[in-house]
Design an enzyme around this catalytic site. Structure first.
Site, PDB file in Angstrom:
ATOM      1  N   ASP A  22     -48.944 -63.741  -9.615  1.00 50.30           N
ATOM      2  CA  ASP A  22     -48.233 -64.106  -8.381  1.00 50.30           C
ATOM      3  C   ASP A  22     -48.989 -65.090  -7.488  1.00 50.30           C
ATOM      4  O   ASP A  22     -49.120 -64.888  -6.280  1.00 50.30           O
ATOM      5  CB  ASP A  22     -47.905 -62.846  -7.580  1.00 50.30           C
ATOM      6  N   LYS A  81     -40.565 -61.288 -11.664  1.00 54.76           N
ATOM      7  CA  LYS A  81     -40.564 -59.838 -11.529  1.00 54.76           C
ATOM      8  C   LYS A  81     -40.244 -59.446 -10.093  1.00 54.76           C
ATOM      9  O   LYS A  81     -40.354 -60.266  -9.173  1.00 54.76           O
ATOM     10  CB  LYS A  81     -41.912 -59.247 -11.947  1.00 54.76           C
ATOM     11  N   CYS A 113     -49.770 -55.658  -6.166  1.00 50.14           N
ATOM     12  CA  CYS A 113     -49.533 -55.936  -7.585  1.00 50.14           C
ATOM     13  C   CYS A 113     -50.791 -55.830  -8.447  1.00 50.14           C
ATOM     14  O   CYS A 113     -50.709 -55.440  -9.612  1.00 50.14           O
ATOM     15  CB  CYS A 113     -48.879 -57.308  -7.741  1.00 50.14           C
TER      16      CYS A 113
END
Length: 204
Positions: A22, A81, A113
């Site tokens: 990310d 996601k 995450c």
């Protein structure tokens, strides 16, 4: 009878994978963002030289934007996601690699995450090496406590250079000269020294 050896956390190219979590446009406000991405980019360059596979995720890209170009992830197809773990999104990639033993983990955010990915990977019996100079959070308290939490759960905390030198293993390695160029300059400061200084009870 010989004592059982502890898990040493050795890292080898043939049984490792790099997870890039990310690193997106809307996270630019996260503490030490440029430094974290720069270190992750070094990890990716080395992974490519040593033929270590890499996977890249994006959290809700419609809202948080694409992966930042400075990561240098051209050729990697990002996996979208919404889960606060990379594992459900990349399960097929994991299942396709029965030889896999070690996951090298970089990205944002450490308490979300990165932590949840780590727990899911440990649950699958994989070793997790959190690249501490390539992970950050908006809050440095969250970052610090999440690192301690992952260590409590059995993850290894490592620096990028430490992992890179474990992967290459030998100065006689045919790719060492190229890798030496990548790590010639020390990794940029990402505020870790302040987190680890003194008698920090989280890391006793």
């Amino acid at each position: 009878m010989a004592a059982v050896r502890p898990n040493l956390g050795r890292v080898l190219p043939g049984s490792s994978i790099l997870f890039l979590c990310d690193m997106q446009e809307k996270f630019r406000h996260v503490a030490y963002f440029p430094q974290i991405v720069s270190v992750a980019a070094r990890m990716l360059k080395v992974a490519r030289l040593l033929e270590v596979p890499a996977v890249l995720t994006e959290q809700y890209p419609g809202g948080l934007g694409p992966t930042v170009p400075e990561l240098g992830a051209e050729g990697l197809r990002p996996v979208a996601k919404t889960c606060f773990s990379m594992v459900p999104a990349v399960l097929q990639e994991l299942d396709a690699r029965p030889q896999l033993r070690s996951v090298l983990l970089c990205g944002f955010e450490t308490q979300a995450c990165i932590l949840n990915t780590t727990l899911d990977l440990l649950d699958r019996g994989l070793q997790v090496h959190v690249v501490v100079d390539a992970c950050s959070s908006r809050s440095q308290v969250d970052r610090l406590v999440a690192l301690a939490r992952m260590r409590q759960s059995g993850a290894f905390l490592s620096t990028s250079e430490g992992l890179i030198l474990q992967l290459v293993g030998d100065a006689a390695h045919p790719q060492f000269k190229e890798i030496q160029k990548i790590i010639k300059e020390p990794a940029p400061d990402s505020g870790l020294l302040g987190l680890f200084q003194g008698q920090n009870p989280l890391f006793r």
